[in-house]
Enzyme design. Structure first.
Site, PDB file in Angstrom:
ATOM      1  CE  LYS A 152      51.586  -0.029 131.719  1.00 39.30           C
ATOM      2  NZ  LYS A 152      50.383  -0.324 132.530  1.00 39.30           N
ATOM      3  CD  GLU A 164      54.285   5.535 136.614  1.00 33.90           C
ATOM      4  OE1 GLU A 164      54.893   5.296 135.561  1.00 33.90           O
ATOM      5  OE2 GLU A 164      53.040   5.496 136.704  1.00 33.90           O
ATOM      6  CG  HIS A 184      43.778   1.840 138.646  1.00 34.04           C
ATOM      7  ND1 HIS A 184      43.903   3.113 139.135  1.00 34.04           N
ATOM      8  CD2 HIS A 184      44.139   1.020 139.651  1.00 34.04           C
ATOM      9  CE1 HIS A 184      44.331   3.060 140.386  1.00 34.04           C
ATOM     10  NE2 HIS A 184      44.474   1.804 140.722  1.00 34.04           N
ATOM     11  NE  ARG A 199      44.455  -2.295 123.357  1.00 31.91           N
ATOM     12  CZ  ARG A 199      43.854  -1.408 124.137  1.00 31.91           C
ATOM     13  NH1 ARG A 199      42.881  -0.678 123.689  1.00 31.91           N
ATOM     14  NH2 ARG A 199      44.240  -1.225 125.383  1.00 31.91           N
TER      15      ARG A 199
HETATM   16  P1  ADP Z   1      46.833  -0.240 132.273  1.00 32.48           P
HETATM   17  O1  ADP Z   1      47.822  -0.428 131.162  1.00 32.48           O
HETATM   18  O2  ADP Z   1      46.717  -1.442 133.156  1.00 32.48           O
HETATM   19  O3  ADP Z   1      45.530   0.312 131.804  1.00 32.48           O
HETATM   20  P2  ADP Z   1      47.894   2.363 132.991  1.00 32.48           P
HETATM   21  O4  ADP Z   1      49.312   2.516 133.345  1.00 32.48           O
HETATM   22  O5  ADP Z   1      47.472   2.798 131.623  1.00 32.48           O
HETATM   23  O6  ADP Z   1      47.467   0.845 133.235  1.00 32.48           O
HETATM   24  O7  ADP Z   1      46.996   3.120 134.051  1.00 32.48           O
HETATM   25  C1  ADP Z   1      45.596   2.992 134.111  1.00 32.48           C
HETATM   26  C2  ADP Z   1      45.038   4.067 135.017  1.00 32.48           C
HETATM   27  O8  ADP Z   1      45.617   3.966 136.327  1.00 32.48           O
HETATM   28  C3  ADP Z   1      45.326   5.498 134.582  1.00 32.48           C
HETATM   29  O9  ADP Z   1      44.378   5.974 133.667  1.00 32.48           O
HETATM   30  C4  ADP Z   1      45.264   6.244 135.896  1.00 32.48           C
HETATM   31  O10 ADP Z   1      43.938   6.513 136.283  1.00 32.48           O
HETATM   32  C5  ADP Z   1      45.857   5.247 136.870  1.00 32.48           C
HETATM   33  N1  ADP Z   1      47.309   5.463 137.032  1.00 32.48           N
HETATM   34  C6  ADP Z   1      48.304   4.742 136.487  1.00 32.48           C
HETATM   35  N2  ADP Z   1      49.514   5.221 136.860  1.00 32.48           N
HETATM   36  C7  ADP Z   1      49.273   6.275 137.656  1.00 32.48           C
HETATM   37  C8  ADP Z   1      50.102   7.195 138.372  1.00 32.48           C
HETATM   38  N3  ADP Z   1      51.432   7.118 138.354  1.00 32.48           N
HETATM   39  N4  ADP Z   1      49.505   8.181 139.090  1.00 32.48           N
HETATM   40  C9  ADP Z   1      48.152   8.286 139.120  1.00 32.48           C
HETATM   41  N5  ADP Z   1      47.323   7.434 138.499  1.00 32.48           N
HETATM   42  C10 ADP Z   1      47.865   6.441 137.775  1.00 32.48           C
END
Ligand code: ADP
Length: 500
Positions: A127, A210, A245, A301
């Protein structure tokens, strides 16, 4: 694998192995049946009493108690695919679906993997690396840093990005191992948490830091790419209702976007797909705040929430996946990619919202799913079925379609009221409360919605459930041995109770 014949419309595969379980296995089988492909299912001992594998043309037990011996076992999957003469494997979501080693193993065995190439999967699975690739392709990303290894470097990051920050495992997924950090003392424990989760759940302790957006929405775009130069977007999904999340409710289109923003995010998604030479069905995820999109990740996927896109486009995404894997170019007219109406999905989980959404596996003692116009239920459960504790807590996906958001939310309210699941804690009552709550109904919610509203929603649940539960339980019809002999009936305080 059978090579696709020239001029043949569809389906060079006679049989497909489904390397998954539960509702998504059934979802894939349904399409297979419609297009005349035989399906082969696999199942673990824990799933012996499940429905999904009985719906396949053939099914094979995966012996063993560890998940590595069953749904994560590459050798067994390939062996069964070869033995049964399957030309392709559909991985569903989770399990082996984003595992490049599995893709390579399929390729070496001459079995087509229904999904992207392993090279693409390797790129998007990291990622932190994929963010760099996207940034280079001109796609906006949030500022981040990988594995800062001393306090000096961390202090520098804090100075440059500022709190709040989010720490995530680099090879993570499913919201696992992520923590939001608002101040200096929380930083090191959050890093340790991400590293530990990365190591134990994903086999790699790498992490990244991040910028955290406090008021963002989760917007993702469904794409199809045929590897022959065509990349088609099928509109966005808004998945901002989340807990820990992880998504709970998804809808398409997003109530937060206008036509111009919709066009912008679709363009970004197509460019992102191009940047990784994407093939097959995939999702490009973004965060959206103050009119701007930030790339989050690529999901290589089919996703849990794909039904909302199917309902607004009328396109069977599993069928498209199979056709692309069979080497067919995408044949979807531009007109069909424009969403029609509104679709919303609720993931009905066996978990207790009052105890921090703790899983609540166990036996379903009464069950009746809703129906009627515009209602779709994807599930593998039935009355008497026990949700196994070993797997995820999804009971079913309830998806509705309406001409507009108002009609869709009214229909979902009606369908949620009709839905009866007894015996285990589940998220139905919470969803009924969400579909009565003003901020959600106005479509103004961000990903922080559940944290912000949970107390109020639970109070609403309490006010509504007492009467409801009592009357529902009286409505189950029992035989002379005291066994329930039919499903529960639709009852709540607004409807009359029917006895037979
Ligand atoms: P995963 O791959 O574990 O699902 P993601 O990076 O796709 O993780 O993030 C899942 C969720 O976490 C997002 O939909 C959002 O709600 C929250 N999230 C992730 N990164 C951020 C960020 N930088 N700022 C705000 N919310 C975030």
């Amino acid at each position: 694998m059978h090579e696709p014949e020239k001029g043949k419309r569809i389906m060079s595969f006679e049989k497909i192995l489904i390397a998954n379980r539960g509702e998504i296995a059934i979802r894939v089988m349904r399409t297979c049946r419609e297009i005349g492909i035989k399906s082969v299912a696999v199942f673990s001992t824990e799933d012996r009493k499940s429905l999904f594998y009985r719906l396949a043309n053939e099914s094979y037990l995966l012996k063993g108690t560890e998940i590595q011996d069953t749904y994560l076992n590459i050798e067994k999957m390939i062996y069964i695919a070869k033995k049964t003469g399957c030309g392709a494997i559909h991985p569903g979501y989770g399990f082996l679906s984003e595992n490049p080693t599995f893709v390579d193993a399929c390729e070496s065995a001459g079995v087509k993997f229904i999904g992207p190439k392993s090279a693409t999967m390797k790129k998007v699975g990291d990622k932190a690396r994929i963010k760099k690739i996207m940034e280079a392709a001109g796609i906006p990303v949030l500022p981040s840093f990988e594995n800062p290894d001393d306090t000096e470097e961390l202090a520098d990051i804090v100075r440059r990005i500022g709190f709040p920050l989010i720490i995530k495992p680099t090879f993570g997924g499913g919201g696992k191992g992520m923590k939001i950090v608002y101040s200096e003392p929380e930083l090191v424990p959050a890093i340790q948490f991400a590293q530990n989760m990365g190591r134990t759940a994903f086999g790699n302790p790498a992490f990244y830091v991040e910028k955290y957006l406090e008021n963002s929405r989760h917007i993702e775009v469904q794409i199809l790419a045929d590897g022959q130069g065509q990349i088609v977007d099928l509109g966005e999904r808004d998945c901002s209702i989340q807990r820990r999340h992880q998504k709970l409710i998804e809808e398409s289109p997003s109530p937060a976007l206008n036509r111009e923003l919709r066009r912008q995010v679709a363009d970004l998604a197509r460019r992102a797909a191009q940047a990784v030479e994407y093939e097959n069905a995939g999702t490009i995820e973004f965060l959206f705040e103050d009119g701007k999109f930030y790339f989050l990740e690529v999901n290589a996927r089919i996703q849990v929430e794909h039904p909302v896109t199917e309902l607004v486009t009328g396109i069977d995404l599993i069928k498209e996946q199979i056709k692309i894997a069979a080497g067919e170019p995408i044949k979807i007219s531009k007109k069909r990619t424009v969403p029609n109406g509104w679709a919303i999905e609720c993931r009905i989980n066996a978990e207790d919202p009052e105890s921090n959404f703790m899983p609540s596996p166990g036996q379903i003692t009464g069950y009746r799913s809703p129906g009627g116009i515009g209602v779709r239920v994807d599930s593998g459960v039935f009355m008497g079925f026990s949700i196994p504790p070993q797997y995820d807590s999804l009971i079913s996906k309830l998806t509705v379609w309406g001409r507009n958001r108002n009609e869709a939310t009214a229909r979902m309210r009606r369908a949620l009221d009709e839905y009866v699941i007894l015996g285990i804690k589940n998220t139905l009552p919470l969803y009924r409360a969400i579909f009565r709550e003003k901020e959600f109904l106005k479509g103004k919610h961000a990903t922080s919605y559940i944290d912000k509203h949970l107390q109020g929603l639970l109070q609403d649940v309490e006010q509504h459930t007492n009467k409801f539960q009592e009357r529902m339980l009286t409505s189950i019809f029992h035989n002379d041995r005291g066994m329930p002999v039919c499903d529960a009936y639709l009852v709540n305080e607004e409807f009359p109770v029917f006895y037979t």
